[in-house]
Motif scaffolding. Structure first.
Motif, PDB file in Angstrom:
ATOM      1  N   ALA A  63     -43.372  54.191  35.762  1.00  0.00           N
ATOM      2  CA  ALA A  63     -42.752  53.321  34.976  1.00  0.00           C
ATOM      3  C   ALA A  63     -43.742  52.932  33.785  1.00  0.00           C
ATOM      4  O   ALA A  63     -43.215  52.949  32.703  1.00  0.00           O
ATOM      5  N   HIS A  66     -44.496  55.496  31.478  1.00  0.00           N
ATOM      6  CA  HIS A  66     -43.370  55.823  30.253  1.00  0.00           C
ATOM      7  C   HIS A  66     -43.116  54.622  29.260  1.00  0.00           C
ATOM      8  O   HIS A  66     -43.162  54.910  28.237  1.00  0.00           O
ATOM      9  N   ALA A  67     -43.190  53.501  29.974  1.00  0.00           N
ATOM     10  CA  ALA A  67     -43.306  52.210  29.018  1.00  0.00           C
ATOM     11  C   ALA A  67     -44.504  52.388  27.975  1.00  0.00           C
ATOM     12  O   ALA A  67     -44.157  51.977  26.718  1.00  0.00           O
ATOM     13  N   HIS A  78     -35.715  58.669  27.081  1.00  0.00           N
ATOM     14  CA  HIS A  78     -35.964  59.238  28.497  1.00  0.00           C
ATOM     15  C   HIS A  78     -37.167  60.441  28.376  1.00  0.00           C
ATOM     16  O   HIS A  78     -37.491  60.639  29.194  1.00  0.00           O
ATOM     17  N   PRO A  86     -37.877  62.084  33.444  1.00  0.00           N
ATOM     18  CA  PRO A  86     -38.230  61.046  34.380  1.00  0.00           C
ATOM     19  C   PRO A  86     -38.838  61.496  35.708  1.00  0.00           C
ATOM     20  O   PRO A  86     -39.763  61.255  36.403  1.00  0.00           O
ATOM     21  N   GLU A 102     -34.007  56.688  36.560  1.00  0.00           N
ATOM     22  CA  GLU A 102     -34.586  55.743  35.526  1.00  0.00           C
ATOM     23  C   GLU A 102     -33.882  55.012  34.540  1.00  0.00           C
ATOM     24  O   GLU A 102     -32.884  55.411  34.070  1.00  0.00           O
ATOM     25  N   ILE A 104     -34.505  52.108  31.165  1.00  0.00           N
ATOM     26  CA  ILE A 104     -35.403  51.920  30.205  1.00  0.00           C
ATOM     27  C   ILE A 104     -34.613  50.797  29.289  1.00  0.00           C
ATOM     28  O   ILE A 104     -33.644  50.897  28.997  1.00  0.00           O
ATOM     29  N   ALA A 153     -39.573  50.235  31.524  1.00  0.00           N
ATOM     30  CA  ALA A 153     -39.147  51.248  32.377  1.00  0.00           C
ATOM     31  C   ALA A 153     -39.186  50.834  33.637  1.00  0.00           C
ATOM     32  O   ALA A 153     -39.909  50.284  34.098  1.00  0.00           O
ATOM     33  N   SER A 155     -38.418  52.818  37.476  1.00  0.00           N
ATOM     34  CA  SER A 155     -38.216  54.041  38.111  1.00  0.00           C
ATOM     35  C   SER A 155     -37.607  53.887  39.606  1.00  0.00           C
ATOM     36  O   SER A 155     -38.150  52.820  40.345  1.00  0.00           O
TER      37      SER A 155
END
Length: 160
Positions: A63, A66-67, A78, A86, A102, A104, A153, A155
């Motif tokens: 997470a 990705h953030a 995504h 993800p 996931e 967001i 994010a 997960s």
């Protein structure tokens, strides 16, 4: 950047104790588990109350990756800036899953607002209420120069 994140969280009223990634993520976990404890509709689909999720550090790492990617590369979606999805991000941190998902969120918000937004979005709510998920991790990133400034994010996973 870490100082800017702390300043934002303090300004948002989250307090010094919630300034760490782990504490902010665990606040998300608490809010999600409170939501899962109550039956609800996600859009027009009904969900029974679900068992609480457990925190997972690997999912939190996915997470955060990705953030941070969204914040650094000025996008919200995504698909990662490297083309990852993800599932690829969860696998990259070593989480072997039977199923994963996931959520967001973006905008000047703390954990409470992010979770409230997910609860009011049918697809995000469905992930949140999915009784097949057993674990989750969540993280945020902050970039004062980006459109949304704060990127969240979350997960979800169930191990193989």
């Amino acid at each position: 950047m870490r100082t800017l994140v702390l300043a934002f969280l303090l300004a948002a009223g989250l307090g010094a104790a919630q300034a760490s990634q782990r504490t902010a993520g665990e606040r998300v976990l608490d809010l999600v588990n409170a939501a899962r404890a109550t039956p609800r509709y996600c859009g027009n689909r009904y969900y029974n109350a679900a068992q609480p999720l457990r925190w997972n550090d690997a999912l939190a790492e996915a997470a955060l990756e990705h953030a941070d990617d969204m914040a650094r590369h000025y996008f919200f979606g995504h698909a990662g800036s490297d083309g990852s999805d993800p599932a690829a991000r969860v696998e990259r941190v070593g989480y072997r899953y039977r199923m994963m998902g996931e959520n967001i969120a973006a905008g000047d918000m703390g954990p409470d607002e992010a979770v409230a937004g997910w609860i009011h979005s049918p697809g995000h709510c469905a992930n949140l209420m999915n009784p097949a998920f057993t674990e989750m991790g969540a993280a945020y990133a902050f970039n004062p120069r980006s459109e949304y400034r704060v990127y969240w994010a979350q997960s979800f996973g169930t191990r193989r």
